[in-house]
Design an enzyme around this catalytic site. Structure first.
Site, PDB file in Angstrom:
ATOM      1  CG  HIS A  59      -0.856  44.428  22.370  1.00 41.96           C
ATOM      2  ND1 HIS A  59      -2.039  45.126  22.422  1.00 41.96           N
ATOM      3  CD2 HIS A  59      -0.942  43.459  23.304  1.00 41.96           C
ATOM      4  CE1 HIS A  59      -2.828  44.595  23.361  1.00 41.96           C
ATOM      5  NE2 HIS A  59      -2.178  43.585  23.912  1.00 41.96           N
ATOM      6  CD  GLU A  61      -1.202  46.732  17.081  1.00 46.65           C
ATOM      7  OE1 GLU A  61      -0.720  45.867  17.838  1.00 46.65           O
ATOM      8  OE2 GLU A  61      -2.425  46.872  16.922  1.00 46.65           O
ATOM      9  CB  CYS A  84      -5.960  47.226  21.702  1.00 47.56           C
ATOM     10  SG  CYS A  84      -4.321  47.701  22.295  1.00 47.56           S
TER      11      CYS A  84
END
Ligand SMILES: [Zn+2]
Length: 152
Positions: A59, A61, A84
């Site tokens: 992801h 981040e 998330c």
């Protein structure tokens, strides 16, 4: 604790960069394209990342935080999508990675649609005392590289 103030020009600029980064993600039919930037308390960029940058399940981040040995107090992470709160591909969702990195402020543009797993990252972060700022004005550019996932 003070309420997070309204988004300033710097927030719009950094979040705009995160949305630009989201367009560089390798395409996927099963995962969102997201961009993220970590900015230090002095207003300088510390790291950036985007989905699937070096790893097919990474992801944004996570990719940004992976490049940092330590995150100075007062740093902010900008993400085109709400971090998330639960994920299928890793034991720790991005909200947890952000908490573990000691980041106290999160700015995002687009609230995660419940397409793959439930979102709720913003609620998880807020419950842990993080300032969470949503800038829906940039939800359009954040959504753009994900249109194929939403419209079928
Ligand atoms: Zn994530």
């Amino acid at each position: 604790m003070a309420d997070p103030g309204p988004a300033g020009d710097a927030d719009l600029r950094w979040l705009g960069l995160a949305c630009d980064l989201a367009r560089r993600c390798p395409p996927s039919a099963t995962a969102f394209s997201v961009g993220a930037v970590v900015v230090g308390p002095d207003g300088r960029e510390l790291a950036r990342g985007f989905s699937r940058q070096d790893d097919p399940v990474a992801h944004a981040e996570e990719a940004a935080l992976a490049g940092l040995a330590a995150v100075p107090a007062g740093s902010t992470i900008y993400s085109s999508l709400e971090p998330c709160g639960r994920r299928a591909s890793r034991p720790r969702p991005c909200a947890r990675l952000i908490l573990d990195a000691g980041i106290g402020r999160v700015v995002f543009a687009w609230r995660e649609p419940s397409l793959f797993v439930e979102g709720a990252g913003a609620e998880l972060l807020r419950a842990a005392g993080v300032d969470v700022v949503e800038i829906p004005e940039l939800a359009g550019p954040a959504r753009a590289p994900n249109r194929h996932l939403l419209d079928g």
